[in-house]
Design a protein around this motif. Structure first.
Motif, PDB file in Angstrom:
ATOM      1  N   MET A 149      25.497 -29.673  52.794  1.00 21.92           N
ATOM      2  CA  MET A 149      25.151 -28.342  52.296  1.00 21.92           C
ATOM      3  C   MET A 149      26.123 -27.327  52.880  1.00 21.92           C
ATOM      4  O   MET A 149      26.210 -27.137  54.100  1.00 21.92           O
ATOM      5  N   LEU A 150      26.890 -26.679  52.004  1.00 21.32           N
ATOM      6  CA  LEU A 150      27.824 -25.641  52.428  1.00 21.32           C
ATOM      7  C   LEU A 150      27.102 -24.338  52.692  1.00 21.32           C
ATOM      8  O   LEU A 150      27.366 -23.650  53.678  1.00 21.32           O
ATOM      9  N   LYS A 151      26.217 -23.970  51.800  1.00 23.41           N
ATOM     10  CA  LYS A 151      25.369 -22.805  51.943  1.00 23.41           C
ATOM     11  C   LYS A 151      24.138 -23.044  51.085  1.00 23.41           C
ATOM     12  O   LYS A 151      24.085 -24.027  50.326  1.00 23.41           O
ATOM     13  N   PRO A 152      23.119 -22.215  51.197  1.00 25.56           N
ATOM     14  CA  PRO A 152      21.869 -22.500  50.460  1.00 25.56           C
ATOM     15  C   PRO A 152      22.115 -22.797  48.980  1.00 25.56           C
ATOM     16  O   PRO A 152      22.786 -22.025  48.284  1.00 25.56           O
ATOM     17  N   TYR A 153      21.595 -23.967  48.562  1.00 26.22           N
ATOM     18  CA  TYR A 153      21.596 -24.428  47.181  1.00 26.22           C
ATOM     19  C   TYR A 153      22.981 -24.857  46.697  1.00 26.22           C
ATOM     20  O   TYR A 153      23.131 -25.145  45.513  1.00 26.22           O
ATOM     21  N   GLN A 154      23.982 -24.940  47.560  1.00 23.72           N
ATOM     22  CA  GLN A 154      25.311 -25.406  47.185  1.00 23.72           C
ATOM     23  C   GLN A 154      25.698 -26.553  48.113  1.00 23.72           C
ATOM     24  O   GLN A 154      25.670 -26.401  49.348  1.00 23.72           O
ATOM     25  N   PHE A 155      26.043 -27.702  47.468  1.00 23.22           N
ATOM     26  CA  PHE A 155      26.311 -28.923  48.214  1.00 23.22           C
ATOM     27  C   PHE A 155      27.694 -29.452  47.834  1.00 23.22           C
ATOM     28  O   PHE A 155      28.228 -29.166  46.748  1.00 23.22           O
ATOM     29  N   GLU A 156      28.239 -30.264  48.742  1.00 21.80           N
ATOM     30  CA  GLU A 156      29.548 -30.883  48.533  1.00 21.80           C
ATOM     31  C   GLU A 156      29.419 -32.384  48.681  1.00 21.80           C
ATOM     32  O   GLU A 156      28.791 -32.876  49.637  1.00 21.80           O
ATOM     33  N   VAL A 157      30.014 -33.114  47.731  1.00 29.45           N
ATOM     34  CA  VAL A 157      30.011 -34.571  47.744  1.00 29.45           C
ATOM     35  C   VAL A 157      31.445 -35.044  47.906  1.00 29.45           C
ATOM     36  O   VAL A 157      32.347 -34.557  47.211  1.00 29.45           O
ATOM     37  N   MET A 178      27.993 -49.248  38.649  1.00 27.09           N
ATOM     38  CA  MET A 178      28.409 -49.580  40.003  1.00 27.09           C
ATOM     39  C   MET A 178      29.543 -48.681  40.497  1.00 27.09           C
ATOM     40  O   MET A 178      29.645 -48.391  41.689  1.00 27.09           O
ATOM     41  N   SER A 179      30.420 -48.256  39.599  1.00 27.74           N
ATOM     42  CA  SER A 179      31.507 -47.380  40.020  1.00 27.74           C
ATOM     43  C   SER A 179      30.980 -46.033  40.487  1.00 27.74           C
ATOM     44  O   SER A 179      31.574 -45.389  41.359  1.00 27.74           O
ATOM     45  N   LEU A 180      29.873 -45.592  39.944  1.00 27.69           N
ATOM     46  CA  LEU A 180      29.272 -44.328  40.338  1.00 27.69           C
ATOM     47  C   LEU A 180      28.350 -44.493  41.536  1.00 27.69           C
ATOM     48  O   LEU A 180      28.131 -43.544  42.288  1.00 27.69           O
ATOM     49  N   LEU A 181      27.810 -45.701  41.735  1.00 28.41           N
ATOM     50  CA  LEU A 181      26.840 -45.913  42.805  1.00 28.41           C
ATOM     51  C   LEU A 181      27.456 -45.721  44.183  1.00 28.41           C
ATOM     52  O   LEU A 181      26.782 -45.269  45.114  1.00 28.41           O
ATOM     53  N   SER A 182      28.732 -46.062  44.327  1.00 26.01           N
ATOM     54  CA  SER A 182      29.364 -45.985  45.650  1.00 26.01           C
ATOM     55  C   SER A 182      29.373 -44.558  46.188  1.00 26.01           C
ATOM     56  O   SER A 182      29.246 -44.339  47.396  1.00 26.01           O
ATOM     57  N   ILE A 183      29.515 -43.571  45.324  1.00 28.30           N
ATOM     58  CA  ILE A 183      29.559 -42.183  45.784  1.00 28.30           C
ATOM     59  C   ILE A 183      28.189 -41.716  46.272  1.00 28.30           C
ATOM     60  O   ILE A 183      28.073 -40.770  47.053  1.00 28.30           O
ATOM     61  N   PHE A 184      27.102 -42.405  45.824  1.00 27.89           N
ATOM     62  CA  PHE A 184      25.761 -42.075  46.290  1.00 27.89           C
ATOM     63  C   PHE A 184      25.439 -42.736  47.625  1.00 27.89           C
ATOM     64  O   PHE A 184      24.604 -42.235  48.374  1.00 27.89           O
ATOM     65  N   THR A 185      26.056 -43.878  47.897  1.00 28.69           N
ATOM     66  CA  THR A 185      25.663 -44.664  49.058  1.00 28.69           C
ATOM     67  C   THR A 185      26.584 -44.500  50.258  1.00 28.69           C
ATOM     68  O   THR A 185      26.194 -44.856  51.375  1.00 28.69           O
TER      69      THR A 185
END
Length: 612
Positions: free
Chosen positions: A529-537, A516-523
């Motif tokens: 997407m910063l640039k192709p194939y690179q993402f920021e969470v 559950m502690s990890l689920l919040s960052i998904f929801t």
């Protein structure tokens, strides 16, 4: 009218030589008596009805016999033997621990042990079902069992040795009784039938012995029952009718129909079996046993494992020769799975019928697999290039776009006919270029030969239509030239929707695992997407960032594999606005309230209160 005595009591052995199927134990006991090397305590273990109590009584009678025979058997004529047979011997005591399992019963037994025998040399105490004694009774019995008087011998009998304390086991000589063999039981029943002038068939006696499952007492009880049922004529038909046993002929007929691929006749035979009142689980377990008997009947060395009469043995040998090992193994596997799934199935009859239909098509599946392999095998390759065949196990396999080897290649390497080849079309090998002799590099003499395909061959094997038409997000070769991120690479392109779909799929997996502690960052916030194939969470707290960092290798592995692109990278950033917000603690609330009302601090001090 004379009182009837059941065969289990009437023909109960009275000497060691008449005990059935336990020669390894009776010979040991006779040698111990002959050499006067008797232990102070014996423990007889084994399943029910194999002769534990009987051997204990024979041993007790033989020990005190005053006219011992040269073969270490009791004479049966001296005063000690006669009193034992009448049941009024003062030197023999038998206790049923199932109903006398308290500590008071054991203390009473210990008091009797202190009295020496008035006649004879030993006092023998038999405790039957000794595992039923309570913990206190075992503890009270320990000291006496370890240091009994010289004239006392204890014989313990049990069906569950694992329930006896290790301290008891270490003070006894342990004898493990075996299940009685079918041949020995059938021979014993035959001798009783001859003594009682009862007509019988050998096949019928064998069925009784098999049904008894190693217990002679059970076999004798069934024998008496069938004698009354059949009017002193124990036939094969009378036995299977009375004991609710499926006839051997049903299994032979079903197997013959399976070999002939006659599905209609197979289903009709099964319907006839159900109409007679037999359960489907009973039939499928019996069919599994029948197939096992056919398998062991194919080899002369394993033929001794067939515990059937001679007439049935000949039938097994005849049908085993008409069956292949591949068919028998596959059918046994299907029958075993059907037996496992039978109780869980809502339509149990359909479960058995489905298994029978699969068995009917085993031969066709095996023939189709063999023909597919023969058609896909390059002609003359094995003959012209024997060295290539010798090193086929180390040859680098050709891979398609989904990293799966063609099933025909796997089958050829394993050299085992695939059962599933009948249900799925095997990919043809004609599209894959054959490995010629010129493509194999000859290694030095001191190195092992490894067949390696040429680069051109690898290139033709990796570029397949399935790779080019993966999904709608595919990038054409012309577009790769214009896109700096795709130029010169074999990675798959994907859309943002594709990425989010697999992102949410992994989120569901995280939720199912209870993280559950990890689920919040998904929801909370989707990745950007910063640039192709690179993402920021974006993480709300430091704890979320740490949890995501621990899970990051698994997330990347899942996304890269699913999207077929190993350039995917994900980085995290803490939201400063959310990070500055924090929950007030109890101390913060108290300090805020104390500034508004100074009397609150005085109240806390006077009553010695503490903050929760």
């Amino acid at each position: 009218m004379d009182n009837f005595i059941v065969s289990a009591r009437k023909y109960r052995p009275v000497t060691f030589d008449t005990v059935v199927g336990q020669q390894h134990i009776t010979n040991t006991l006779k040698n111990a008596i002959r050499n006067n090397q008797l232990a102070q305590a014996f423990l007889f273990c084994g399943p029910r009805g194999v002769g534990k109590t009987t051997c204990a009584r024979i041993l007790a009678k033989t020990i005190n016999c005053t006219n011992l025979q040269p073969n270490a058997e009791a004479c049966g004529e001296c005063d000690s033997c006669i009193s034992f047979q009448r049941g009024n011997s003062f030197n023999f005591h038998e206790l049923d621990a199932a109903s006398n399992n308290s500590v008071e019963d054991i203390r009473s037994l210990i008091e009797q042990v202190r009295i020496p025998p008035q006649a004879g040399k030993y006092k023998i105490y038999i405790i039957d079902e000794v595992h039923m004694l309570s913990q206190a009774a075992f503890n009270a019995f320990l000291k006496t069992l370890e240091e009994p008087p010289s004239y006392a011998i204890f014989i313990l009998a049990t069906t569950e040795k694992h329930k006896i304390l290790p301290t008891i086991l270490s003070r006894c000589q342990i004898f493990d009784f075996n299940r009685i063999r079918v041949e020995d039981m059938a021979g014993h029943l035959e001798s009783i039938a001859n003594k009682e002038s009862i007509k019988y068939e050998i096949d019928g006696l064998h069925i009784i012995a098999q049904k008894a499952d190693g217990g002679l007492r059970d076999a004798l009880s069934m024998f008496d029952q069938i004698v009354n049922f059949s009017g002193s004529n124990v036939t094969y038909r009378a036995v299977i009718d009375n004991l609710n046993i499926l006839d051997y002929d049903y299994y032979f007929n079903v197997t013959q129909s399976l070999l002939a691929q006659d599905t209609a006749k197979t289903l009709l035979i099964f319907d006839e079996i159900l109409a007679k009142g037999f359960d489907g689980s009973h039939f499928i377990s019996g069919l599994t046993e029948h197939l096992r008997n056919l398998l062991v009947g194919k080899d002369a060395e394993t033929l001794k494992l067939l515990e059937v009469s001679e007439g049935i043995r000949k039938k097994y040998i005849s049908q085993a020769q008409a069956s292949t090992v591949s068919f028998l193994l596959s059918a046994m596997n299907i029958a075993n799975q059907c037996d496992i799934n039978y109780k869980l199935s809502k339509n149990q009859r359909l479960q058995v019928e489905l298994g029978l239909l699969k068995m009917c098509h085993i031969t066709a599946a095996l023939n189709l697999a063999n023909s597919t392999l023969n058609n896909n095998q390059p002609e003359g390759q094995v003959k012209k290039k024997p060295e290539l065949a010798a090193t086929s196990s180390t040859t680098v396999p050709l891979q398609n776009a989904s990293n799966e080897q063609p099933k025909a290649v796997i089958t050829a390497l394993d050299q085992t006919p695939p059962l599933q080849a009948a249900a799925t079309k095997t990919p043809s090998l004609t599209a894959i270029p054959a490995i010629e002799a010129a493509t194999i590099e000859q290694p030095p003499a001191d190195k092992p030969r490894v067949a390696m395909p040429t680069p051109s061959l690898l290139k033709s094997a990796t570029v397949t239509p399935s790779l080019k038409n993966w999904n709608k997000g595919v990038v054409a070769e012309e577009e790769k030239e214009d896109d700096p991120y795709l130029k010169g690479s074999d990675k798959e392109h994907f859309t943002t929707d594709d990425f989010l779909r697999y992102w949410h799929e992994y989120a569901a997996k995280v939720k199912a695992e209870g993280k559950m502690s990890l689920l919040s960052i998904f929801t909370t916030t989707p990745p950007v997407m910063l640039k192709p194939y690179q993402f920021e969470v974006i993480a709300g707290t430091k704890a979320q960032e740490n949890a995501f960092r621990d899970e990051k290798p698994y997330i990347l592995n899942f996304l890269r594999t699913s999207l077929k692109n190993f350039d995917i990278e994900i980085q995290t950033r803490i939201d400063e606005v959310k990070a500055t917000k924090r929950l007030y603690s109890a101390q913060d609330k108290y300090a805020h309230m104390a500034t508004k009302n100074p009397d609150l601090a005085e109240l806390k001090k006077r009553f010695n209160l503490e903050l929760e």
